[in-house]
Motif scaffolding. Structure first.
Motif, PDB file in Angstrom:
ATOM      1  N   ASP A 287       0.841  -1.040   0.166  1.00  0.00           N
ATOM      2  CA  ASP A 287       0.071  -0.126  -0.044  1.00  0.00           C
ATOM      3  C   ASP A 287       0.828   1.501   0.170  1.00  0.00           C
ATOM      4  O   ASP A 287       1.924   1.053   0.357  1.00  0.00           O
TER       5      ASP A 287
ATOM      6  N   CYS B  98       2.534   4.820   8.765  1.00  0.00           N
ATOM      7  CA  CYS B  98       2.204   3.169   9.294  1.00  0.00           C
ATOM      8  C   CYS B  98       2.979   2.416   8.487  1.00  0.00           C
ATOM      9  O   CYS B  98       2.798   1.132   8.330  1.00  0.00           O
TER      10      CYS B  98
ATOM     11  N   HIS C 130       3.788   2.417   5.252  1.00  0.00           N
ATOM     12  CA  HIS C 130       3.590   2.154   3.947  1.00  0.00           C
ATOM     13  C   HIS C 130       4.523   2.589   2.846  1.00  0.00           C
ATOM     14  O   HIS C 130       4.745   1.751   1.892  1.00  0.00           O
TER      15      HIS C 130
ATOM     16  N   GLU D 152      -5.251   2.686   1.531  1.00  0.00           N
ATOM     17  CA  GLU D 152      -5.465   1.439   2.431  1.00  0.00           C
ATOM     18  C   GLU D 152      -6.195   2.124   3.639  1.00  0.00           C
ATOM     19  O   GLU D 152      -7.223   1.573   4.193  1.00  0.00           O
ATOM     20  N   GLU D 153      -5.784   3.263   3.902  1.00  0.00           N
ATOM     21  CA  GLU D 153      -6.139   3.835   5.444  1.00  0.00           C
ATOM     22  C   GLU D 153      -7.680   4.372   5.154  1.00  0.00           C
ATOM     23  O   GLU D 153      -8.065   5.676   5.026  1.00  0.00           O
TER      24      GLU D 153
ATOM     25  N   HIS E  18       2.980  -6.267   6.562  1.00  0.00           N
ATOM     26  CA  HIS E  18       2.860  -5.027   7.262  1.00  0.00           C
ATOM     27  C   HIS E  18       3.926  -4.742   8.399  1.00  0.00           C
ATOM     28  O   HIS E  18       4.316  -6.090   8.748  1.00  0.00           O
TER      29      HIS E  18
HETATM   30 NI    NI Z   1      -0.789   0.184   7.538  1.00  0.00          NI
END
Ligand code: NI
Length: 428
Positions: free
Chosen positions: A108, A133, A135, A168-169, A193
């Motif tokens: 992502d 996060c 990504h 994705e978020e 992830h």
């Molecule tokens: Ni994430």
């Protein structure tokens, strides 16, 4: 005891052959692991520079134009074929024979509306936006895998599709990728992830349900405002909202099998501002989670019924909005048992069995679940924890910081997961 000497000779030969074959294939695997890891390590500077560039220029869901352009320029330099666009900014690179089996890897690309508070040379250059996060690392590691796989393209026993997805978020980017055909003929998909709880150089996951189905809701409870001294002339929505919030809590404790995990959290309540005025309405909202998608649908239905019913008892009316346009509900992530074992085997081979940890289920959501509704998939965590450099904060924290040593490791793991999958599933 074997009576038939011909048969026992045959059996002995067969066993010797199998033992040799096993040793050869173990040696082959170990050679392969060494080779892919060392090739990835040689790319570390390349990977770090890409990740830093993405980190400095974070982009929100479906606005990943520069990130997408950077990925495409790197693929162009490498001579890797890709299709663009998918889901506005997404793209799919393809490497290998072009025929089956086809396996997909996914990263992502989107960042968060968050102000980075880590002071370092490659801090986000954009106020209020941050790759909090990981990504940026996911995208970089997938690009790394593309480079490694492209070099080995003649050895691939099938095709790898590398999905770089937007949104994705909360934007359900994965569902748009699927609708636009990004999976191609893929029969399995893997995603990674970053994970701040486990050290760099380790992976973890669990088979079966691993991440929750998620949705959000808002409600407005409408009564009739009035003076606080004369409540009988008003219809008090504050009291109605209070009963409603408590009634909602019973949905989990009284209606759900205690062995099925669900969450209902009211995260805000907004009403009047004056000390002596009963407001005419109250707004509230929150999130619903369930480890099964079916459980989430049921919970959504019951939340609507309880809010409307409970508000009605106290003469108010209620409007419930599941916010599905803005925050499409995510299904639950369910890891395929066979693919999970595959990742554990590849992880052991590359990182050592001691670095393949048992993962934990969490009630966070992840739009990887959309792929898993279509084909079997496995999402697993890759450790980035390194206390010496302060890589100890959870994703979505403004202090989130990752250990860049993960980049070559993740690239190698991604590549090996795909290449070995093809080797094991090729029928030729
Ligand atoms: Ni994430």
């Amino acid at each position: 005891m074997f009576r038939n000497s011909k048969f026992s000779t045959f059996l002995l030969l067969l066993l010797t052959y199998l033992a040799n074959y096993r040793t050869e294939s173990t040696n082959f695997d170990q050679e392969y692991a060494k080779e892919i890891l060392s090739s990835a390590q040689q790319e570390k500077d390349w990977l770090v520079s890409i990740r830093r560039k993405i980190h400095e220029n974070p982009e929100l869901a479906f606005q990943e134009f520069n990130t997408s352009a950077l990925i495409r320029s790197k693929l162009d330099e490498l001579g890797i074929f890709y299709e663009y666009p998918f889901a506005k900014t997404g793209l799919v690179a393809q490497i290998g024979s072009g025929s089956r089996p086809v396996v997909a890897l996914r990263a992502d690309m989107d960042a968060l509306p968050l102000q980075e508070l880590v002071e370092w040379d490659h801090k986000s250059k954009l106020d209020g936006l941050m790759h909090g996060c990981g990504h940026d690392a996911h995208t970089t590691m997938l690009l790394g895998a593309a480079k490694l796989l492209h070099r080995r393209k003649h050895k691939l026993k099938g095709t790898v599709r590398l999905l770089f997805q937007p949104g994705e978020e909360g934007g359900a980017g994965a569902s748009h990728m699927i609708k636009e055909g990004a999976l191609g003929g893929a029969e399995a998909i893997f995603g990674m992830h970053v994970d701040f709880t486990n050290p760099t150089g380790s992976i973890s996951s669990v088979p079966g349900p691993i991440l929750a189905a998620v949705s959000f809701f808002e409600a407005k409870i409408v009564g009739k405002g009035g003076h606080g001294a004369a409540p009988h002339h008003s219809i008090d929505p504050v009291v109605a909202a209070s009963y409603t919030i408590l009634a909602l809590q019973q949905l989990i404790s009284r209606e759900v099998d205690p062995l099925h995990s669900q969450v209902l959290s009211i995260t805000y309540v907004r009403a009047g501002t004056a000390l002596n005025v009963i407001p005419s309405s109250v707004e509230l909202g929150g999130t619903l989670r369930s480890l099964t998608t079916k459980g989430l649908h049921r919970l959504q239905q019951r939340v609507k019924e309880v809010i409307e019913g409970q508000a009605g008892i106290l003469r108010c009316t209620a409007h419930v909005d599941m916010k599905e346009e803005k925050f499409p509900p995510y299904p639950a992530c369910f890891n395929d048992e066979g693919l999970h074992e595959h990742v554990e085997r590849v992880g052991s081979l590359l990182l050592g069995a001691e670095n393949v940890k048992k993962g934990k289920k969490v009630m966070a959501g992840e739009d990887f679940a959309f792929y898993q509704e279509v084909i079997p998939g496995e999402i697993f965590n890759i450790g980035i924890r390194n206390e010496a450099i302060g890589a100890v904060h959870s994703p979505h924290s403004p202090y989130f910081f990752l250990d860049e040593d993960v980049l070559p490791i993740g690239a190698a793991v991604h590549a090996a997961v795909a290449e070995i999958y093809l080797r094991n599933h090729s029928h030729f």
